[in-house]
Design a protein around this motif. Sequence first.
Motif, PDB file in Angstrom:
ATOM      1  N   ASP A 125      10.097  44.330  14.687  1.00 26.36           N
ATOM      2  CA  ASP A 125       8.989  45.205  15.059  1.00 26.36           C
ATOM      3  C   ASP A 125       9.429  46.661  15.142  1.00 26.36           C
ATOM      4  OD1 ASP A 125       7.233  43.095  15.203  1.00 26.36           O
ATOM      5  OD2 ASP A 125       7.586  42.735  17.326  1.00 26.36           O
ATOM      6  N   ARG A 126      10.652  46.898  15.650  1.00 28.80           N
ATOM      7  CA  ARG A 126      11.145  48.283  15.731  1.00 28.80           C
ATOM      8  C   ARG A 126      11.312  48.874  14.336  1.00 28.80           C
ATOM      9  NH1 ARG A 126      14.498  45.888  19.471  1.00 28.80           N
ATOM     10  NH2 ARG A 126      16.365  46.108  18.180  1.00 28.80           N
ATOM     11  N   GLU A 127      11.750  48.050  13.398  1.00 29.79           N
ATOM     12  CA  GLU A 127      11.887  48.512  12.014  1.00 29.79           C
ATOM     13  C   GLU A 127      10.523  48.944  11.468  1.00 29.79           C
ATOM     14  OE1 GLU A 127      13.537  46.724   7.754  1.00 29.79           O
ATOM     15  OE2 GLU A 127      14.071  45.730   9.643  1.00 29.79           O
ATOM     16  N   GLU A 128       9.509  48.178  11.819  1.00 28.31           N
ATOM     17  CA  GLU A 128       8.151  48.506  11.374  1.00 28.31           C
ATOM     18  C   GLU A 128       7.647  49.779  12.049  1.00 28.31           C
ATOM     19  OE1 GLU A 128       4.092  45.937  11.110  1.00 28.31           O
ATOM     20  OE2 GLU A 128       5.988  44.833  10.959  1.00 28.31           O
ATOM     21  N   ILE A 129       7.985  49.944  13.333  1.00 28.58           N
ATOM     22  CA  ILE A 129       7.562  51.138  14.070  1.00 28.58           C
ATOM     23  C   ILE A 129       8.176  52.388  13.448  1.00 28.58           C
ATOM     24  CG2 ILE A 129       7.793  52.365  16.272  1.00 28.58           C
ATOM     25  CD1 ILE A 129       7.573  49.603  17.643  1.00 28.58           C
ATOM     26  N   PHE A 130       9.453  52.323  13.107  1.00 27.31           N
ATOM     27  CA  PHE A 130      10.097  53.464  12.452  1.00 27.31           C
ATOM     28  C   PHE A 130       9.416  53.777  11.122  1.00 27.31           C
ATOM     29  CE2 PHE A 130      13.840  52.859  15.271  1.00 27.31           C
ATOM     30  CZ  PHE A 130      14.075  54.191  15.597  1.00 27.31           C
ATOM     31  N   SER A 131       9.082  52.751  10.371  1.00 24.20           N
ATOM     32  CA  SER A 131       8.431  52.947   9.073  1.00 24.20           C
ATOM     33  C   SER A 131       7.095  53.656   9.237  1.00 24.20           C
ATOM     34  CB  SER A 131       8.212  51.596   8.370  1.00 24.20           C
ATOM     35  OG  SER A 131       9.448  50.977   8.078  1.00 24.20           O
ATOM     36  N   ILE A 132       6.339  53.269  10.278  1.00 20.82           N
ATOM     37  CA  ILE A 132       5.038  53.892  10.540  1.00 20.82           C
ATOM     38  C   ILE A 132       5.210  55.352  10.923  1.00 20.82           C
ATOM     39  CG2 ILE A 132       3.069  53.891  12.105  1.00 20.82           C
ATOM     40  CD1 ILE A 132       3.353  50.826  12.203  1.00 20.82           C
ATOM     41  N   HIS A 133       6.174  55.647  11.804  1.00 20.93           N
ATOM     42  CA  HIS A 133       6.382  57.025  12.264  1.00 20.93           C
ATOM     43  C   HIS A 133       6.882  57.941  11.148  1.00 20.93           C
ATOM     44  CE1 HIS A 133       5.444  56.893  16.500  1.00 20.93           C
ATOM     45  NE2 HIS A 133       6.148  55.782  16.657  1.00 20.93           N
ATOM     46  N   LEU A 134       7.530  57.356  10.158  1.00 19.17           N
ATOM     47  CA  LEU A 134       8.110  58.181   9.099  1.00 19.17           C
ATOM     48  C   LEU A 134       7.238  58.280   7.847  1.00 19.17           C
ATOM     49  CD1 LEU A 134      11.871  57.167   9.345  1.00 19.17           C
ATOM     50  CD2 LEU A 134      10.840  59.354   9.962  1.00 19.17           C
ATOM     51  N   ARG A 135       6.042  57.737   7.912  1.00 16.92           N
ATOM     52  CA  ARG A 135       5.162  57.773   6.742  1.00 16.92           C
ATOM     53  C   ARG A 135       4.871  59.193   6.267  1.00 16.92           C
ATOM     54  NH1 ARG A 135       0.699  53.145   8.410  1.00 16.92           N
ATOM     55  NH2 ARG A 135       1.951  51.315   7.784  1.00 16.92           N
ATOM     56  N   LYS A 136       4.733  60.109   7.216  1.00 16.61           N
ATOM     57  CA  LYS A 136       4.393  61.486   6.861  1.00 16.61           C
ATOM     58  C   LYS A 136       5.547  62.455   7.129  1.00 16.61           C
ATOM     59  CE  LYS A 136      -0.544  60.804   7.748  1.00 16.61           C
ATOM     60  NZ  LYS A 136      -1.745  61.289   8.487  1.00 16.61           N
ATOM     61  N   THR A 137       6.750  61.893   7.263  1.00 19.93           N
ATOM     62  CA  THR A 137       7.924  62.715   7.530  1.00 19.93           C
ATOM     63  C   THR A 137       8.927  62.600   6.386  1.00 19.93           C
ATOM     64  OG1 THR A 137       7.683  62.380   9.924  1.00 19.93           O
ATOM     65  CG2 THR A 137       9.825  63.156   9.133  1.00 19.93           C
ATOM     66  N   PRO A 138       9.271  63.722   5.738  1.00 19.25           N
ATOM     67  CA  PRO A 138      10.282  63.667   4.664  1.00 19.25           C
ATOM     68  C   PRO A 138      11.641  63.270   5.246  1.00 19.25           C
ATOM     69  CG  PRO A 138       9.043  65.736   4.611  1.00 19.25           C
ATOM     70  CD  PRO A 138       8.740  65.078   5.922  1.00 19.25           C
ATOM     71  N   TYR A 139      12.268  62.239   4.685  1.00 18.04           N
ATOM     72  CA  TYR A 139      13.575  61.820   5.186  1.00 18.04           C
ATOM     73  C   TYR A 139      14.529  61.532   4.040  1.00 18.04           C
ATOM     74  CZ  TYR A 139      11.633  57.107   4.413  1.00 18.04           C
ATOM     75  OH  TYR A 139      11.053  55.978   3.876  1.00 18.04           O
ATOM     76  N   ASP A 140      15.809  61.685   4.338  1.00 20.46           N
ATOM     77  CA  ASP A 140      16.853  61.534   3.330  1.00 20.46           C
ATOM     78  C   ASP A 140      17.017  60.064   2.920  1.00 20.46           C
ATOM     79  OD1 ASP A 140      19.176  63.323   2.143  1.00 20.46           O
ATOM     80  OD2 ASP A 140      20.060  61.365   2.637  1.00 20.46           O
ATOM     81  N   SER A 141      17.609  59.881   1.752  1.00 20.03           N
ATOM     82  CA  SER A 141      17.801  58.522   1.227  1.00 20.03           C
ATOM     83  C   SER A 141      18.802  57.713   2.059  1.00 20.03           C
ATOM     84  CB  SER A 141      18.276  58.588  -0.228  1.00 20.03           C
ATOM     85  OG  SER A 141      19.489  59.320  -0.324  1.00 20.03           O
ATOM     86  N   ASP A 142      19.572  58.380   2.916  1.00 19.47           N
ATOM     87  CA  ASP A 142      20.549  57.631   3.724  1.00 19.47           C
ATOM     88  C   ASP A 142      19.927  57.008   4.974  1.00 19.47           C
ATOM     89  OD1 ASP A 142      20.103  59.884   5.295  1.00 19.47           O
ATOM     90  OD2 ASP A 142      22.208  60.094   5.882  1.00 19.47           O
ATOM     91  N   VAL A 143      18.648  57.272   5.208  1.00 18.18           N
ATOM     92  CA  VAL A 143      17.975  56.724   6.380  1.00 18.18           C
ATOM     93  C   VAL A 143      17.652  55.249   6.156  1.00 18.18           C
ATOM     94  CG1 VAL A 143      15.908  56.806   7.824  1.00 18.18           C
ATOM     95  CG2 VAL A 143      16.972  58.938   7.053  1.00 18.18           C
ATOM     96  N   SER A 144      18.161  54.409   7.044  1.00 20.91           N
ATOM     97  CA  SER A 144      17.953  52.963   6.955  1.00 20.91           C
ATOM     98  C   SER A 144      17.126  52.498   8.147  1.00 20.91           C
ATOM     99  CB  SER A 144      19.294  52.227   6.953  1.00 20.91           C
ATOM    100  OG  SER A 144      19.113  50.842   7.154  1.00 20.91           O
TER     101      SER A 144
END
Length: 210
Positions: A125-144
């Motif tokens: 669920d935390r993985e999903e929460i991070f995915s939701i929060h980062l939908r509109k945030t540009p992030y580097d390819s190293d972000v897992s």
Amino acid sequence: MARAVASEAGLNFLAVKGPELFSKWVGESEKAVRSLFVKARDNAPSVIFFDEIDSLAMNRGRDGDGVSVSDRVMAQLLVQMDGVRSRGDVAVIAATNRPDNIDPALLRPGRFDRQLYVGPPNEKDREEIFSIHLRKTPYDSDVSMKELAQLTDGYTGADISLESFDSSVVTMKHFKTAIEQVQPSEIQFYQKFSATFHRGVRSDAVDING
């Protein structure tokens, strides 16, 4: 969750935050509670959802100088919950992060019959929460997302949302620095409270991490 319950069952949904029902005018707060239940009955079958119920249903007699506005509001809420006037097909759901502040009278059988502790999200669920929060945030390819979820064991969704960045592109380093600065919420109190007052919902029947 309450909105999902109403939607799944095809019920009308009325949501209100506890503090919204308070008024500086004498009698208006009680009237607001009464009107809410009237509206729910008129639109039945329906669900009333009280967010921050602790602000509306605090332990009575705190002021020590007579009956306060909060006491009168609580009394009106009990009248409506007790069905002195039939609630009809109206279900009532409430949420709080301060269960210790709620007047015990509201937790008796016939009022809030089911009490459920919703714990912090699991790793998936935390993985999903991070995915939701980062939908509109540009992030580097190293972000897992998976690694972030592993690093935030015990964090709630609110804890994760506290992380903010002053950067055009967010990197994994930014996240790790933020995680070091944001500590997970203290949940031991809630777990203990849940063990004491939990009733009516089998632990194997509900996924509290969902």
